[in-house]
Write an enzyme that holds these catalytic residues in place. Structure first.
Site, mmCIF file in Angstrom:
data_model
loop_
_atom_site.group_PDB
_atom_site.id
_atom_site.type_symbol
_atom_site.label_atom_id
_atom_site.label_comp_id
_atom_site.label_asym_id
_atom_site.label_seq_id
_atom_site.Cartn_x
_atom_site.Cartn_y
_atom_site.Cartn_z
ATOM 1 C CB VAL A 107 -0.961 0.016 1.215
ATOM 2 C CG1 VAL A 107 -2.036 -1.037 1.080
ATOM 3 C CG2 VAL A 107 -0.193 -0.168 2.532
ATOM 4 N NE ARG A 134 3.369 7.358 -3.862
ATOM 5 C CZ ARG A 134 2.378 7.564 -3.004
ATOM 6 N NH1 ARG A 134 1.688 6.534 -2.540
ATOM 7 N NH2 ARG A 134 2.077 8.776 -2.616
ATOM 8 C CG ASP A 155 -4.629 0.256 -2.709
ATOM 9 O OD1 ASP A 155 -5.708 0.016 -3.292
ATOM 10 O OD2 ASP A 155 -4.374 1.357 -2.190
ATOM 11 C CD GLU A 197 -1.526 3.649 -9.020
ATOM 12 O OE1 GLU A 197 -2.205 4.678 -8.801
ATOM 13 O OE2 GLU A 197 -0.943 3.019 -8.135
ATOM 14 C CG HIS A 211 -3.513 4.530 -5.436
ATOM 15 N ND1 HIS A 211 -2.402 5.012 -6.083
ATOM 16 C CD2 HIS A 211 -3.392 4.942 -4.138
ATOM 17 C CE1 HIS A 211 -1.638 5.701 -5.237
ATOM 18 N NE2 HIS A 211 -2.225 5.659 -4.053
ATOM 19 C CB SER A 239 -5.397 1.205 0.855
ATOM 20 O OG SER A 239 -4.353 2.135 0.638
#
Length: 332
Positions: free
Chosen positions: A228, A230, A254, A259, A278, A280
């Site tokens: 969680v 990078r 996550d 992205e 992404h 969390s």
């Protein structure tokens, strides 16, 4: 006294800045107009914190804002360009995401230990198949990242009876909650003893790609990995291979190197890998919390008081025990 100019790099929905009415001139920019508007701004609010626009626009001509705030924990999309010698203070959203991310990680740990994914799949197939799952209490976790989020994750795991080893940039022999903080040099040894390895470290040159084939090979076959932090912390192809070859039992990501995660990525189809977009730290009302945090810090800036959450540009994050924070002079 001239009016303070606050420039917002927009993202939808926009921040709630009603408290600035009559106190500041608020301007809005997108990736195309940001470079032209930067010289006018005293303060930059990087509301679109997933954009690289600030880093790309910063080296241009003209003055630059004396305070830049990003409503995110990481500042890797701002550095190193903003550490260019200008007297610019960077602040982040330290404190907003601590508990939400800890709850999310806790949910992942429980879901993987109790095989909720298998239960849901069997339900979908209308199959009654009894299984045994794993106890979480008595297991061992390594949490990589000793800042507020990492510590909150550690507390949540401790509450479940998990033994937690906390890893930071440097070792500390005593810690009131975790006994001690291990240095990053201890990570290869610690992961070999852990049932859960959780990465929530800031992204630095040293931490980029630290979870690679060698690190996954050191983990136990029954271990689970959670990122969680990078996406760049992980060599994603190496994680895929580790899962396919059963070097580790499972993983949850996550964050990703790219992205949104492309539809043709190998990661989507890897057995034992749980993917989330992404999210969390994003709980209901999180944007309002971020707006209020910025406005509270603006009150301090306007009053000439020290800003909170000042990022050390050399380290790339807010030190856990920072020296007295600095503040730019308020607008004349």
């Amino acid at each position: 006294m001239s009016e303070t100019c606050v420039l917002v790099l927009d993202a939808e929905p926009l921040p709630r800045l009603d408290r600035l009415a009559g106190r500041a001139r608020v301007m809005h920019a997108d990736e195309k107009t940001l470079a032209d508007q930067l010289p006018e701004a005293d303060v930059l609010l990087v509301w679109d914190f997933l954009s690289d626009a600030v880093r790309e626009a910063w080296p241009g001509d003209g003055p630059r804002p004396r305070w830049v705030h990003t409503p995110s924990a990481g500042v890797d999309r701002l550095l190193p360009e903003l550490a260019d010698g200008r007297e610019t203070v960077i602040t982040n959203a330290r404190g907003v995401f601590d508990r939400p991310i800890a709850e999310y990680v806790l949910g992942l740990v429980l879901a993987m230990a109790k095989d909720f994914r298998g239960t849901w799949e069997l339900q979908r197939q209308r199959r009654w198949r009894h299984r045994e799952t794993f106890r979480v209490g008595g297991t061992r976790a390594t949490v990589v990242g000793s800042g507020p989020i990492g510590r909150e994750i550690g507390r949540a795991l401790l509450a479940l009876g998990v033994k937690v080893d906390l890893v930071g940039r440097t070792a500390r022999d005593t810690d009131s909650e975790f006994g001690r903080v291990h240095s990053i040099a201890s990570l290869p040894e610690l992961v070999g003893e852990s049932d859960w390895v959780v990465c929530v470290a800031p992204l630095t040159q040293e931490s980029t790609g630290m979870f690679d084939a060698g690190m996954f090979a050191r983990m136990k076959p029954e271990a689970h990995f959670v990122n969680v932090g990078r996406g760049a912390h992980v060599v994603e192809d190496d994680l895929v291979d580790a899962l396919l070859k059963h070097h580790i039992k499972g993983a949850a990501l996550d964050v990703f190197a790219e992205e949104p995660l492309p539809a043709d990525s190998r990661l989507w189809d890897v057995p034992g890998l749980l993917i989330s977009p992404h999210m969390s730290g994003d709980t209901v009302g999180w944007r309002d919390d971020l707006s209020e945090q910025f406005l509270d810090n603006f009150d301090r800036w306007e009053a000439g008081e020290p800003l909170l959450n000042v990022v050390d540009k050399d380290l790339g994050y807010v030190p856990t025990a920072p020296p007295a924070p600095t503040s730019p002079d308020p607008a004349p």
